[in-house]
Design a protein around this motif. Structure first.
Motif, short mmCIF file in Angstrom:
data_model
loop_
_atom_site.label_atom_id
_atom_site.label_comp_id
_atom_site.label_asym_id
_atom_site.label_seq_id
_atom_site.Cartn_x
_atom_site.Cartn_y
_atom_site.Cartn_z
N UNK A 29 -42.88 -95.51 9.04
CA UNK A 29 -42.71 -94.41 8.09
C UNK A 29 -44.04 -93.89 7.58
N UNK A 30 -45.03 -94.75 7.45
CA UNK A 30 -46.31 -94.33 6.92
C UNK A 30 -47.43 -94.97 7.71
N UNK A 31 -48.44 -94.18 8.01
CA UNK A 31 -49.58 -94.71 8.74
C UNK A 31 -50.50 -95.45 7.78
N UNK A 32 -50.95 -96.62 8.19
CA UNK A 32 -51.93 -97.31 7.36
C UNK A 32 -53.33 -96.93 7.84
N UNK A 33 -54.33 -97.54 7.22
CA UNK A 33 -55.73 -97.21 7.51
C UNK A 33 -56.07 -97.46 8.97
N UNK A 34 -55.58 -98.55 9.54
CA UNK A 34 -55.89 -98.88 10.93
C UNK A 34 -55.22 -97.89 11.89
N UNK A 35 -53.95 -97.55 11.61
CA UNK A 35 -53.27 -96.55 12.44
C UNK A 35 -54.04 -95.24 12.43
N UNK A 62 -48.44 -98.62 21.06
CA UNK A 62 -47.11 -98.47 21.66
C UNK A 62 -46.09 -98.02 20.61
N UNK A 63 -46.16 -98.56 19.39
CA UNK A 63 -45.24 -98.14 18.33
C UNK A 63 -45.43 -96.66 18.00
N UNK A 64 -46.68 -96.21 17.92
CA UNK A 64 -46.93 -94.79 17.61
C UNK A 64 -46.48 -93.90 18.76
N UNK A 112 -45.38 -90.21 17.35
CA UNK A 112 -46.58 -89.82 16.61
C UNK A 112 -47.65 -89.42 17.62
N UNK A 113 -47.82 -90.24 18.63
CA UNK A 113 -48.68 -89.90 19.76
C UNK A 113 -47.76 -89.36 20.84
#
Length: 154
Positions: free
Chosen positions: A2-8, A42-44, A49-50
């Motif tokens: 649901x939300x991208x963190x800093x690493x994403x 892979x999740x993104x 998202x990607x």
């Protein structure tokens, strides 16, 4: 996700500047080992998202130097007219960008062609034959000041 963190966000920033980077290099740049980096990647991808990976091509160097911006007004703005227009133009390779707009026009599209004659042919054989088009106004780009696929991340 649901939300991208800093690493994403770091992964996305690195990939936007170099889509051909190896997984090991990507992991090193974002401070992860390859396995968790691959899992996040892979999740993104799975969540859309990607959306994909592509080469950025110089359109002039492959014989397509003309960018025409066509503003389209439809006769009616009902859902079926909008859907039919969108479905049809999405199949035309000359149309590289198309946006549903607010304001005076319903759609704005960028059409890439070899020359003015090719745009005229596109206009006569495709766009003006599309049912429901009320008006078309075209502007031609004289040059490109900026083009980017890099999104401004928060």
């Amino acid at each position: 996700m649901s939300k991208l963190d800093r690493i994403d966000s770091k992964i996305i920033a690195v990939l936007q500047s170099d889509g051909r980077i190896t997984l090991q290099e990507l992991a090193d740049k974002v401070g992860l080992s390859p396995t968790p980096c691959a899992r996040r990647l892979r999740m993104m991808e799975d969540e859309g998202i990607i959306k994909g990976y592509a080469a950025v091509i110089d359109q002039a160097k492959i014989g397509l130097p003309v960018s025409a911006f066509a503003s389209i007004k439809l006769e009616r703005q009902r859902e079926e007219y909008l859907d039919r227009f969108a479905q049809t133009v999405s199949k035309w390779p000359e149309v590289v960008d198309c946006y549903l707009m607010t304001g005076q026009y319903d759609y704005l599209m960028r059409v890439v062609v070899a020359d003015l004659a090719a745009y005229e042919a596109f206009l006569k054989t495709k766009l003006t034959r599309l049912e429901g088009v009320a008006s078309i106004e075209t502007s031609f780009a004289l040059g490109q000041t900026k083009r980017s696929e890099v999104l401004p991340l928060p």
